[in-house]
Design an enzyme around this catalytic site. Structure first.
Site, PDB file in Angstrom:
ATOM      1  N   CYS A  51      -4.035 -50.176 -16.777  1.00 37.75           N
ATOM      2  CA  CYS A  51      -5.004 -50.976 -17.656  1.00 37.75           C
ATOM      3  C   CYS A  51      -5.436 -50.168 -19.227  1.00 37.75           C
ATOM      4  CB  CYS A  51      -6.396 -51.092 -16.793  1.00 37.75           C
ATOM      5  SG  CYS A  51      -7.656 -51.891 -17.803  1.00 37.75           S
ATOM      6  N   CYS A  58     -12.396 -44.935 -13.467  1.00 32.25           N
ATOM      7  CA  CYS A  58     -11.432 -45.786 -13.097  1.00 32.25           C
ATOM      8  C   CYS A  58      -9.770 -45.189 -12.927  1.00 32.25           C
ATOM      9  CB  CYS A  58     -11.302 -46.978 -13.809  1.00 32.25           C
ATOM     10  SG  CYS A  58     -10.269 -48.232 -13.022  1.00 32.25           S
ATOM     11  N   CYS A  95     -12.616 -61.594  -2.964  1.00 34.23           N
ATOM     12  CA  CYS A  95     -12.764 -61.255  -4.414  1.00 34.23           C
ATOM     13  C   CYS A  95     -11.253 -60.839  -4.885  1.00 34.23           C
ATOM     14  CB  CYS A  95     -13.798 -59.972  -4.625  1.00 34.23           C
ATOM     15  SG  CYS A  95     -13.928 -59.618  -6.499  1.00 34.23           S
ATOM     16  N   CYS A 127     -13.950 -65.081  -5.675  1.00 31.43           N
ATOM     17  CA  CYS A 127     -14.842 -64.347  -6.531  1.00 31.43           C
ATOM     18  C   CYS A 127     -13.694 -63.662  -7.476  1.00 31.43           C
ATOM     19  CB  CYS A 127     -15.827 -63.353  -5.956  1.00 31.43           C
ATOM     20  SG  CYS A 127     -16.492 -62.163  -7.351  1.00 31.43           S
ATOM     21  N   CYS A 187     -21.999 -62.043 -10.567  1.00 32.96           N
ATOM     22  CA  CYS A 187     -22.096 -60.678  -9.807  1.00 32.96           C
ATOM     23  C   CYS A 187     -22.017 -59.301 -10.536  1.00 32.96           C
ATOM     24  CB  CYS A 187     -20.813 -60.962  -8.926  1.00 32.96           C
ATOM     25  SG  CYS A 187     -20.638 -59.238  -8.080  1.00 32.96           S
ATOM     26  N   ARG A 259     -25.317 -55.696  -2.919  1.00 27.72           N
ATOM     27  CA  ARG A 259     -24.098 -55.142  -2.214  1.00 27.72           C
ATOM     28  C   ARG A 259     -23.883 -53.777  -2.177  1.00 27.72           C
ATOM     29  NH1 ARG A 259     -19.874 -57.934  -4.426  1.00 27.72           N
ATOM     30  NH2 ARG A 259     -20.556 -59.776  -3.244  1.00 27.72           N
TER      31      ARG A 259
HETATM   32  N1  SAM Z   1     -10.839 -54.492 -15.229  1.00 31.74           N
HETATM   33  C1  SAM Z   1     -11.914 -55.397 -14.704  1.00 31.74           C
HETATM   34  C2  SAM Z   1     -13.385 -54.735 -15.150  1.00 31.74           C
HETATM   35  O1  SAM Z   1     -13.380 -53.591 -15.407  1.00 31.74           O
HETATM   36  O2  SAM Z   1     -14.248 -55.817 -15.242  1.00 31.74           O
HETATM   37  C3  SAM Z   1     -12.203 -55.785 -13.164  1.00 31.74           C
HETATM   38  C4  SAM Z   1     -11.645 -54.745 -12.129  1.00 31.74           C
HETATM   39  S1  SAM Z   1     -12.796 -53.121 -12.135  1.00 31.74           S
HETATM   40  C5  SAM Z   1     -11.781 -52.000 -11.318  1.00 31.74           C
HETATM   41  C6  SAM Z   1     -14.395 -53.492 -11.291  1.00 31.74           C
HETATM   42  C7  SAM Z   1     -15.384 -52.584 -11.185  1.00 31.74           C
HETATM   43  O3  SAM Z   1     -14.987 -51.610 -10.199  1.00 31.74           O
HETATM   44  C8  SAM Z   1     -15.663 -51.766 -12.295  1.00 31.74           C
HETATM   45  O4  SAM Z   1     -16.589 -52.379 -13.299  1.00 31.74           O
HETATM   46  C9  SAM Z   1     -16.457 -50.496 -11.609  1.00 31.74           C
HETATM   47  O5  SAM Z   1     -18.056 -50.798 -11.406  1.00 31.74           O
HETATM   48  C10 SAM Z   1     -15.788 -50.576 -10.330  1.00 31.74           C
HETATM   49  N2  SAM Z   1     -15.149 -49.439  -9.980  1.00 31.74           N
HETATM   50  C11 SAM Z   1     -13.847 -48.947 -10.798  1.00 31.74           C
HETATM   51  N3  SAM Z   1     -13.637 -47.805 -10.265  1.00 31.74           N
HETATM   52  C12 SAM Z   1     -14.507 -47.105  -9.372  1.00 31.74           C
HETATM   53  C13 SAM Z   1     -14.653 -45.935  -8.768  1.00 31.74           C
HETATM   54  N4  SAM Z   1     -13.910 -44.992  -8.857  1.00 31.74           N
HETATM   55  N5  SAM Z   1     -15.864 -45.866  -8.093  1.00 31.74           N
HETATM   56  C14 SAM Z   1     -16.612 -46.829  -7.918  1.00 31.74           C
HETATM   57  N6  SAM Z   1     -16.565 -48.008  -8.509  1.00 31.74           N
HETATM   58  C15 SAM Z   1     -15.366 -48.198  -9.347  1.00 31.74           C
HETATM   59  C1  DTB Z   2     -17.438 -53.871  -7.660  1.00 25.46           C
HETATM   60  O1  DTB Z   2     -18.680 -53.604  -8.135  1.00 25.46           O
HETATM   61  N1  DTB Z   2     -16.753 -52.893  -6.697  1.00 25.46           N
HETATM   62  C2  DTB Z   2     -15.517 -52.993  -6.485  1.00 25.46           C
HETATM   63  C3  DTB Z   2     -15.617 -54.766  -7.104  1.00 25.46           C
HETATM   64  N2  DTB Z   2     -16.792 -54.939  -7.739  1.00 25.46           N
HETATM   65  C4  DTB Z   2     -14.394 -55.206  -7.969  1.00 25.46           C
HETATM   66  C5  DTB Z   2     -14.603 -52.391  -6.713  1.00 25.46           C
HETATM   67  C6  DTB Z   2     -14.747 -50.901  -6.410  1.00 25.46           C
HETATM   68  C7  DTB Z   2     -13.532 -50.259  -6.857  1.00 25.46           C
HETATM   69  C8  DTB Z   2     -13.426 -48.827  -6.356  1.00 25.46           C
HETATM   70  C9  DTB Z   2     -12.155 -48.181  -6.804  1.00 25.46           C
HETATM   71  C10 DTB Z   2     -11.118 -48.612  -6.284  1.00 25.46           C
HETATM   72  O2  DTB Z   2     -10.967 -48.847  -5.040  1.00 25.46           O
HETATM   73  O3  DTB Z   2      -9.994 -48.685  -7.199  1.00 25.46           O
HETATM   74 FE1  SF4 Z   3      -9.554 -51.491 -16.492  1.00 22.93          FE
HETATM   75 FE2  SF4 Z   3     -10.484 -50.072 -14.622  1.00 22.93          FE
HETATM   76 FE3  SF4 Z   3     -11.958 -50.329 -16.852  1.00 22.93          FE
HETATM   77 FE4  SF4 Z   3     -11.456 -52.340 -15.122  1.00 22.93          FE
HETATM   78  S1  SF4 Z   3     -12.654 -50.562 -14.835  1.00 22.93           S
HETATM   79  S2  SF4 Z   3     -11.361 -52.433 -17.640  1.00 22.93           S
HETATM   80  S3  SF4 Z   3      -9.652 -51.780 -14.437  1.00 22.93           S
HETATM   81  S4  SF4 Z   3     -10.154 -49.018 -16.609  1.00 22.93           S
END
Ligand code: SAM
Ligand code: DTB
Ligand code: SF4
Length: 324
Positions: A51, A58, A95, A127, A187, A259
């Site tokens: 990404c 992330c 989702c 979702c 959500c 959630r």
């Molecule tokens: N790329 C899209 C975005 O950012 O909206 C969708 C996928 S993104 C992985 C969805 C959500 O996962 C993020 O907004 C964040 O709240 C959650 N997330 C990502 N990495 C995480 C982590 N290491 N621990 C907890 N939540 C995480």
């Molecule tokens: C949300 O709030 N938590 C989920 C879902 N929406 C998409 C994602 C959690 C991701 C945790 C880190 C991972 O597994 O990469």
């Molecule tokens: Fe990309 Fe992760 Fe950020 Fe979603 S949360 S925009 S997957 S870097």
């Protein structure tokens, strides 16, 4: 009518003595929800890693050196098989997550629309969380049968730039607006344990609480600190903070599904029980979140048995009108 909370009022709620806070939240929960009923959602990463964004938490951001392997968009047939498994396992919602900054109008998007149609036809609520969307894209997703769109605010407006610099808070709010205009359910939630202050946690709940209608679903994630991300050294968030955050969310978002999201693998069953008592009524089940591990499905069902919880059926009446 839903109350317009001030930040000070939400801060007072958050700082209420813990057992009193849990009791208050449990009362609100009982008034607006069937206690003991928990929505079970299954997560699937349909496009993983690589990404372009710089979200500091992330593991899927291309710029960090994590163990996540990049995987192009999955095939519709593969996703369909995963949905069958999720349904057989008792999930009512699935989702789909993609490591995209935003949706582009290309063949991949057409493929995602196909996935949505396929899963919807199996009687599962679908979702998606695909990054930023325009109103037109949100409408196309709605037409394909999408039920909800996940797009997290993640933290307060003030703290946003310390966590993510490649987009801003208004971009996030704008996507939420587009999602609403398309008639999808919203959500949106965030993460605690990223080094944010209590004011930041309260600030995020404040913004969410002022949305009209309020979001149908608010995920509260405990940071999963992944090696290679800038957050790798963050200490685990105390369970008491999670309970406080969930209880406060329950009180200021009375009709929303709150959630208990990422981070459950590091929580005891007792800790999770307190979260359910404080108003959490939704979880992600299945042994993987997007890229990190989650409790085994059987382990969760054992927890449900012990705590007397039951999974909620799909397609409960939309609450939207009541959330205004
Ligand atoms: N790329 C899209 C975005 O950012 O909206 C969708 C996928 S993104 C992985 C969805 C959500 O996962 C993020 O907004 C964040 O709240 C959650 N997330 C990502 N990495 C995480 C982590 N290491 N621990 C907890 N939540 C995480
Ligand atoms: C949300 O709030 N938590 C989920 C879902 N929406 C998409 C994602 C959690 C991701 C945790 C880190 C991972 O597994 O990469
Ligand atoms: Fe990309 Fe992760 Fe950020 Fe979603 S949360 S925009 S997957 S870097």
């Amino acid at each position: 009518m839903i109350k317009d909370w001030t930040k000070e009022e939400i801060l007072d709620v958050y700082n209420t003595p813990l057992l009193e806070l849990i009791a208050k939240a449990a009362e609100v929960h009982k008034t607006h929800h069937k206690t003991g009923e928990v929505q079970v959602s299954s997560l699937l990463s349909i496009k993983t890693g690589g990404c372009p964004e710089d979200c500091a938490y992330c593991p899927q951001a291309a710029r960090y050196n994590t163990e996540v392997k990049v995987h192009k968009l999955m095939d519709v047939a593969e996703v369909s098989a995963c949905a069958d498994n999720a349904k057989a396992g008792g999930a009512s919602r699935m989702c789909l997550g993609a490591a995209w900054r935003e949706v582009r109008d290309n063949r991949d998007f057409e493929k995602v629309l196909d996935m949505v149609k396929t899963i919807n036809s199996k009687g599962l609520e679908v979702c998606a969380t695909l990054g930023m969307v325009t109103e037109d894209q949100a409408k196309r997703l709605a037409e394909a049968g999408l039920y909800a769109y996940n797009h997290n605010l993640d933290t307060s407006e003030e703290n946003y730039n310390n966590i993510i610099t490649t987009r801003n808070y208004d971009d996030r709010l704008n996507t939420l607006k587009n999602v609403r205009k398309a008639g999808l359910t919203v959500c949106s939630g965030g993460i605690i344990g990223m080094g944010e202050s209590v004011n930041d946690r309260v600030g995020m709940l404040y913004t969410l609480s002022l949305l009209r209608p309020q979001p149908e679903s608010v995920p509260i994630n405990a940071l999963v600190a992944v090696e290679g991300t800038p957050m790798e050294e963050q200490p685990p968030v105390p369970i008491w903070d999670m309970v406080r955050m969930i209880a406060t969310a329950r009180i200021v978002l009375p009709k929303t599904a709150v959630r208990l999201s990422a981070g459950r693998l590091s929580m005891s069953m007792e800790g999770q029980a307190l979260c359910f008592l404080a108003g959490a009524n939704s979880i992600f089940a299945g042994d993987k979140l997007l890229t990190t591990p989650n409790p085994e499905y059987n382990q969760d069902m054992e927890m449900f048995n012990i705590l007397g919880l039951t999974p909620k059926k799909a397609f409960a009446d939309k609450l939207k009108e009541e959330l205004v």
